[in-house]
Design a protein around this motif. Sequence first.
Motif, PDB file in Angstrom:
ATOM      1  N   GLY A 125      -2.392   3.300   2.328  1.00 26.19           N
ATOM      2  CA  GLY A 125      -1.218   3.750   3.071  1.00 26.19           C
ATOM      3  C   GLY A 125      -0.074   2.756   3.066  1.00 26.19           C
ATOM      4  N   VAL A 126      -0.060   1.853   2.097  1.00 27.37           N
ATOM      5  CA  VAL A 126       1.000   0.836   2.068  1.00 27.37           C
ATOM      6  C   VAL A 126       2.104   1.170   1.061  1.00 27.37           C
ATOM      7  CG1 VAL A 126      -0.506  -0.990   2.923  1.00 27.37           C
ATOM      8  CG2 VAL A 126      -0.294  -0.642   0.460  1.00 27.37           C
ATOM      9  N   ILE A 127       1.888   2.192   0.222  1.00 27.12           N
ATOM     10  CA  ILE A 127       2.957   2.740  -0.610  1.00 27.12           C
ATOM     11  C   ILE A 127       2.869   4.261  -0.540  1.00 27.12           C
ATOM     12  CG2 ILE A 127       2.978   0.765  -2.197  1.00 27.12           C
ATOM     13  CD1 ILE A 127       1.621   2.565  -4.297  1.00 27.12           C
ATOM     14  N   ASP A 128       3.962   4.937  -0.941  1.00 28.91           N
ATOM     15  CA  ASP A 128       3.942   6.398  -0.979  1.00 28.91           C
ATOM     16  C   ASP A 128       4.050   6.865  -2.434  1.00 28.91           C
ATOM     17  OD1 ASP A 128       6.637   6.175  -1.738  1.00 28.91           O
ATOM     18  OD2 ASP A 128       7.393   6.662   0.265  1.00 28.91           O
ATOM     19  N   TYR A 129       4.076   8.188  -2.619  1.00 28.15           N
ATOM     20  CA  TYR A 129       4.074   8.732  -3.980  1.00 28.15           C
ATOM     21  C   TYR A 129       5.342   8.392  -4.749  1.00 28.15           C
ATOM     22  CZ  TYR A 129      -0.210  11.326  -3.113  1.00 28.15           C
ATOM     23  OH  TYR A 129      -1.508  11.659  -2.848  1.00 28.15           O
ATOM     24  N   ASP A 130       6.469   8.302  -4.062  1.00 32.32           N
ATOM     25  CA  ASP A 130       7.714   7.952  -4.753  1.00 32.32           C
ATOM     26  C   ASP A 130       7.616   6.553  -5.357  1.00 32.32           C
ATOM     27  OD1 ASP A 130       8.905  10.364  -4.182  1.00 32.32           O
ATOM     28  OD2 ASP A 130       9.921   9.632  -2.373  1.00 32.32           O
ATOM     29  N   ILE A 131       7.097   5.623  -4.585  1.00 32.52           N
ATOM     30  CA  ILE A 131       6.925   4.252  -5.087  1.00 32.52           C
ATOM     31  C   ILE A 131       5.914   4.234  -6.228  1.00 32.52           C
ATOM     32  CG2 ILE A 131       6.081   1.943  -4.493  1.00 32.52           C
ATOM     33  CD1 ILE A 131       7.239   2.418  -1.667  1.00 32.52           C
ATOM     34  N   ALA A 132       4.798   4.934  -6.031  1.00 33.61           N
ATOM     35  CA  ALA A 132       3.768   4.984  -7.082  1.00 33.61           C
ATOM     36  C   ALA A 132       4.330   5.582  -8.365  1.00 33.61           C
ATOM     37  CB  ALA A 132       2.569   5.792  -6.594  1.00 33.61           C
ATOM     38  N   TYR A 133       5.102   6.663  -8.226  1.00 36.55           N
ATOM     39  CA  TYR A 133       5.697   7.298  -9.407  1.00 36.55           C
ATOM     40  C   TYR A 133       6.602   6.322 -10.155  1.00 36.55           C
ATOM     41  CZ  TYR A 133       8.786  10.138 -12.249  1.00 36.55           C
ATOM     42  OH  TYR A 133       9.506  10.632 -13.300  1.00 36.55           O
ATOM     43  N   ASN A 134       7.419   5.588  -9.439  1.00 36.32           N
ATOM     44  CA  ASN A 134       8.321   4.631 -10.075  1.00 36.32           C
ATOM     45  C   ASN A 134       7.550   3.537 -10.810  1.00 36.32           C
ATOM     46  OD1 ASN A 134      10.656   5.935  -9.234  1.00 36.32           O
ATOM     47  ND2 ASN A 134      10.773   4.789  -7.312  1.00 36.32           N
ATOM     48  N   ILE A 135       6.480   3.070 -10.214  1.00 37.47           N
ATOM     49  CA  ILE A 135       5.665   2.025 -10.853  1.00 37.47           C
ATOM     50  C   ILE A 135       4.993   2.569 -12.109  1.00 37.47           C
ATOM     51  CG2 ILE A 135       3.632   0.548 -10.590  1.00 37.47           C
ATOM     52  CD1 ILE A 135       4.377   0.370  -7.577  1.00 37.47           C
TER      53      ILE A 135
END
Length: 197
Positions: free
Chosen positions: A50-60
């Motif tokens: 729960g320390v990142i969301d899907y938007d952050i994951a997608y960008n990475i």
Amino acid sequence: MKNIVFDIGNVLLEFRPKDFLKGLGFDKNISNRLYHLIFLSDEWKELDRGVIDYDIAYNIFSTKAPELKTEIKTVLDKWHETLTPIYENVKLLKDLKEYGYNIYYLSNFHKDAYEKMYHKYDFLRIGNGGVISYQVNTLKPDHHMYATLLSKYDLNPTETLFIDDSYENVEEAQKIGFQGILFTSCNELRNSLQQML
């Protein structure tokens, strides 16, 4: 025994990411790349925490494999659709609830996916409570997950049985004083419960 604690992924909800990727129609090479890029990544664990969301994951993920941006978005948008009930275990959970056992959940799960599953499937709402990894920003087998469950619901570990498909997770629970069952099959689980309860 008063309390039964269930893991969710691959105990109550089947999660088979390789089959999911194959079902999306990607060729074998792309499916394999996506499997390693997404499902085996540190970011996948960070989503569970729960320390990142899907938007952050997608960008990475897109930075690591820009040529797969479209496929990555499809996977992140749809992966939770592969989570389907393991009906024999769901029936078992409901039977245990009817017999008077307290039912709890202890699971590593993304916030967005868990909330979708919680609203979709009634068996996740009939328990007495639970602790999901994103709520406490850590993952099983971290001791804190188990300790939070015990303290939040004032449970005695010696009166509590924990069911999980990971040996490490069951082992940690047993160190704290839980009884534990490693889930390998629905029949084995039912037989083990008949012997222990």
